[in-house]
Design a protein around this motif. Structure first.
Motif, PDB file in Angstrom:
ATOM      1  N   THR A  13      50.687 -44.174  36.384  1.00  0.00           N
ATOM      2  CA  THR A  13      48.685 -43.886  37.300  1.00  0.00           C
ATOM      3  C   THR A  13      48.326 -45.146  36.651  1.00  0.00           C
ATOM      4  O   THR A  13      48.074 -45.913  36.853  1.00  0.00           O
ATOM      5  CB  THR A  13      48.848 -42.181  36.734  1.00  0.00           C
ATOM      6  OG1 THR A  13      49.358 -41.522  36.934  1.00  0.00           O
ATOM      7  CG2 THR A  13      47.255 -42.450  37.216  1.00  0.00           C
ATOM      8  N   ASN A  14      48.436 -45.335  35.323  1.00  0.00           N
ATOM      9  CA  ASN A  14      47.930 -46.005  34.596  1.00  0.00           C
ATOM     10  C   ASN A  14      48.000 -47.628  34.355  1.00  0.00           C
ATOM     11  O   ASN A  14      47.004 -48.603  34.167  1.00  0.00           O
ATOM     12  CB  ASN A  14      47.764 -46.062  33.237  1.00  0.00           C
ATOM     13  CG  ASN A  14      47.458 -44.289  33.107  1.00  0.00           C
ATOM     14  OD1 ASN A  14      46.338 -44.283  33.298  1.00  0.00           O
ATOM     15  ND2 ASN A  14      47.692 -43.607  31.715  1.00  0.00           N
ATOM     16  N   PHE A  15      49.050 -48.144  35.106  1.00  0.00           N
ATOM     17  CA  PHE A  15      49.455 -49.728  35.284  1.00  0.00           C
ATOM     18  C   PHE A  15      49.871 -50.041  36.619  1.00  0.00           C
ATOM     19  O   PHE A  15      49.997 -51.297  36.969  1.00  0.00           O
ATOM     20  CB  PHE A  15      50.849 -49.380  34.515  1.00  0.00           C
ATOM     21  CG  PHE A  15      50.359 -49.520  32.392  1.00  0.00           C
ATOM     22  CD1 PHE A  15      50.142 -50.695  32.018  1.00  0.00           C
ATOM     23  CD2 PHE A  15      50.657 -48.632  32.331  1.00  0.00           C
ATOM     24  CE1 PHE A  15      49.821 -50.837  30.643  1.00  0.00           C
ATOM     25  CE2 PHE A  15      50.411 -48.651  30.740  1.00  0.00           C
ATOM     26  CZ  PHE A  15      49.977 -48.950  30.373  1.00  0.00           C
ATOM     27  N   ILE A  16      49.839 -48.809  37.305  1.00  0.00           N
ATOM     28  CA  ILE A  16      50.216 -49.160  38.848  1.00  0.00           C
ATOM     29  C   ILE A  16      48.981 -48.639  39.620  1.00  0.00           C
ATOM     30  O   ILE A  16      48.187 -49.562  40.479  1.00  0.00           O
ATOM     31  CB  ILE A  16      51.340 -49.417  39.845  1.00  0.00           C
ATOM     32  CG1 ILE A  16      52.730 -49.718  38.632  1.00  0.00           C
ATOM     33  CG2 ILE A  16      51.670 -49.240  41.121  1.00  0.00           C
ATOM     34  CD1 ILE A  16      54.197 -49.027  38.817  1.00  0.00           C
ATOM     35  N   ILE A  17      48.681 -47.766  39.259  1.00  0.00           N
ATOM     36  CA  ILE A  17      47.226 -47.258  40.728  1.00  0.00           C
ATOM     37  C   ILE A  17      46.391 -47.639  40.587  1.00  0.00           C
ATOM     38  O   ILE A  17      45.218 -47.936  41.297  1.00  0.00           O
ATOM     39  CB  ILE A  17      47.401 -45.543  40.916  1.00  0.00           C
ATOM     40  CG1 ILE A  17      49.210 -45.033  41.241  1.00  0.00           C
ATOM     41  CG2 ILE A  17      46.910 -45.400  41.862  1.00  0.00           C
ATOM     42  CD1 ILE A  17      49.732 -45.708  42.627  1.00  0.00           C
ATOM     43  N   MET A  18      46.157 -47.095  38.664  1.00  0.00           N
ATOM     44  CA  MET A  18      44.344 -47.253  38.972  1.00  0.00           C
ATOM     45  C   MET A  18      44.259 -49.164  38.605  1.00  0.00           C
ATOM     46  O   MET A  18      43.128 -49.642  39.333  1.00  0.00           O
ATOM     47  CB  MET A  18      44.121 -47.315  37.733  1.00  0.00           C
ATOM     48  CG  MET A  18      42.455 -47.028  37.186  1.00  0.00           C
ATOM     49  SD  MET A  18      42.466 -46.288  34.979  1.00  0.00           S
ATOM     50  CE  MET A  18      42.679 -44.245  35.764  1.00  0.00           C
ATOM     51  N   PRO A  19      45.453 -50.217  38.429  1.00  0.00           N
ATOM     52  CA  PRO A  19      45.238 -51.605  38.586  1.00  0.00           C
ATOM     53  C   PRO A  19      44.698 -51.909  39.970  1.00  0.00           C
ATOM     54  O   PRO A  19      43.727 -53.082  39.839  1.00  0.00           O
ATOM     55  CB  PRO A  19      46.453 -52.170  37.629  1.00  0.00           C
ATOM     56  CG  PRO A  19      46.589 -51.025  36.733  1.00  0.00           C
ATOM     57  CD  PRO A  19      46.022 -49.645  37.299  1.00  0.00           C
ATOM     58  N   LEU A  20      45.902 -51.705  40.615  1.00  0.00           N
ATOM     59  CA  LEU A  20      46.040 -51.871  42.084  1.00  0.00           C
ATOM     60  C   LEU A  20      44.684 -51.720  42.827  1.00  0.00           C
ATOM     61  O   LEU A  20      43.399 -52.062  43.600  1.00  0.00           O
ATOM     62  CB  LEU A  20      47.198 -51.325  42.715  1.00  0.00           C
ATOM     63  CG  LEU A  20      47.936 -52.479  42.769  1.00  0.00           C
ATOM     64  CD1 LEU A  20      49.006 -51.610  43.285  1.00  0.00           C
ATOM     65  CD2 LEU A  20      48.343 -53.589  43.130  1.00  0.00           C
ATOM     66  N   THR A  21      44.022 -50.595  42.480  1.00  0.00           N
ATOM     67  CA  THR A  21      43.031 -49.376  42.455  1.00  0.00           C
ATOM     68  C   THR A  21      41.698 -50.673  42.210  1.00  0.00           C
ATOM     69  O   THR A  21      40.673 -50.869  43.407  1.00  0.00           O
ATOM     70  CB  THR A  21      42.676 -48.455  42.317  1.00  0.00           C
ATOM     71  OG1 THR A  21      43.854 -47.619  43.105  1.00  0.00           O
ATOM     72  CG2 THR A  21      40.882 -47.546  43.056  1.00  0.00           C
TER      73      THR A  21
END
Length: 273
Positions: free
Chosen positions: A191-199
């Motif tokens: 969540t913190n290192f893939i989903i959130m940065p990509l968003t």
């Protein structure tokens, strides 16, 4: 004594044989996923809407008059579709990933493996349940931001295509993360290192063409950029990137992630050990 007649032999019922697609099992698992997030509506529906409204307050109300129109579109109208898509992405991922991870911790993963459900039926139910939550939260967020931003529907097909496509992609990604993760720390990493940065690096609050190199070029390799850009195109009629590339990328990711989830269920990846 008279002979006591033998009791009739009790024949146990034969296992139910499903020919073709097990619609009863599929619908049961799908409804289970729907009721799971519906029971905690304050957390799964109200909280994302409050978050979206806070973003509107920070990025729109606070800079009212300071942010110029973007391609002739008011800043609030430009930002609102990105916020709606962000809620679709986050909630679709959260539904399927948390469902499988919690089942592991509660020792309930066998409840998914013992019923007569094929991997296709299991993956379909989890993914559609996640997509439903994403679309429902996105729709509620859409209604909530209307007092702050005018959102005309210019291309309905783009709104539906990218909205549903994004919900399915993150639903499949949530299944993969839920099967892979062995503890909540693993899920936090995704969540913190893939989903959130990509968003946040997808042009939700800005034009990616305004970024300096190499970030501008890198943004065009971010799949979330095409999802948000295509979704926003449905409202404002203008796209930064290629719509053809975005449509192809969306369909390709849905197919690739679906096959990956099927493989994980067929092989029992971290399910049978």
């Amino acid at each position: 004594m008279k002979d006591v007649p033998d009791a009739p032999a009790v024949i146990p019922p034969l296992p139910r044989d499903y020919h073709g697609f097990n619609w009863a099992g599929f619908s049961t698992l799908y409804l289970r996923e729907i009721r799971r997030f519906w029971k905690v509506g304050m957390q799964t529906l109200a909280a994302p809407v409050v978050t979206a409204l806070l973003y509107m307050m920070v990025f729109v109300v606070a800079v009212r008059g300071a942010a110029p129109p973007i391609h002739g579109t008011p800043f609030a109208t430009f930002v609102a579709p990105g916020l709606i898509m962000m809620q679709i992405l986050n909630n679709a991922f959260a539904n399927s990933s948390s469902s499988l991870l919690q089942a592991k911790f509660n020792g309930l993963i066998g409840d998914f493996m013992t019923p007569p459900l094929t991997p296709l039926e299991q993956v379909g139910a989890f993914a559609l349940g996640a997509a439903t939550r994403g679309v429902v939260v996105g729709t509620v967020t859409w209604l909530a931001v209307l007092p702050f931003a005018s959102l005309p529907i210019v291309h309905l097909w783009a709104i539906l295509y990218y909205g549903i496509g994004a919900a399915l992609i993150l639903g499949f990604l949530g299944i993969m993360a839920g099967l892979w993760a062995e503890k909540f720390d693993h899920m936090a990493v995704v969540t913190n290192f893939i989903i959130m940065p990509l968003t946040f690096l997808s042009g939700t609050f800005y034009l990616v063409d305004k970024l300096p190199e190499p970030f501008r070029t890198a943004s065009h390799f971010n799949p979330f950029f095409y999802l948000i850009d295509g979704f926003r195109y449905g409202f404002i009629g203008h796209a930064e990137g290629s719509l053809v590339a975005g449509m192809g990328m969306t369909a390709g990711l849905v197919a690739a992630f679906a096959f990956t989830c099927l493989w994980m269920f067929e092989t029992g990846y971290k399910l049978k050990t």
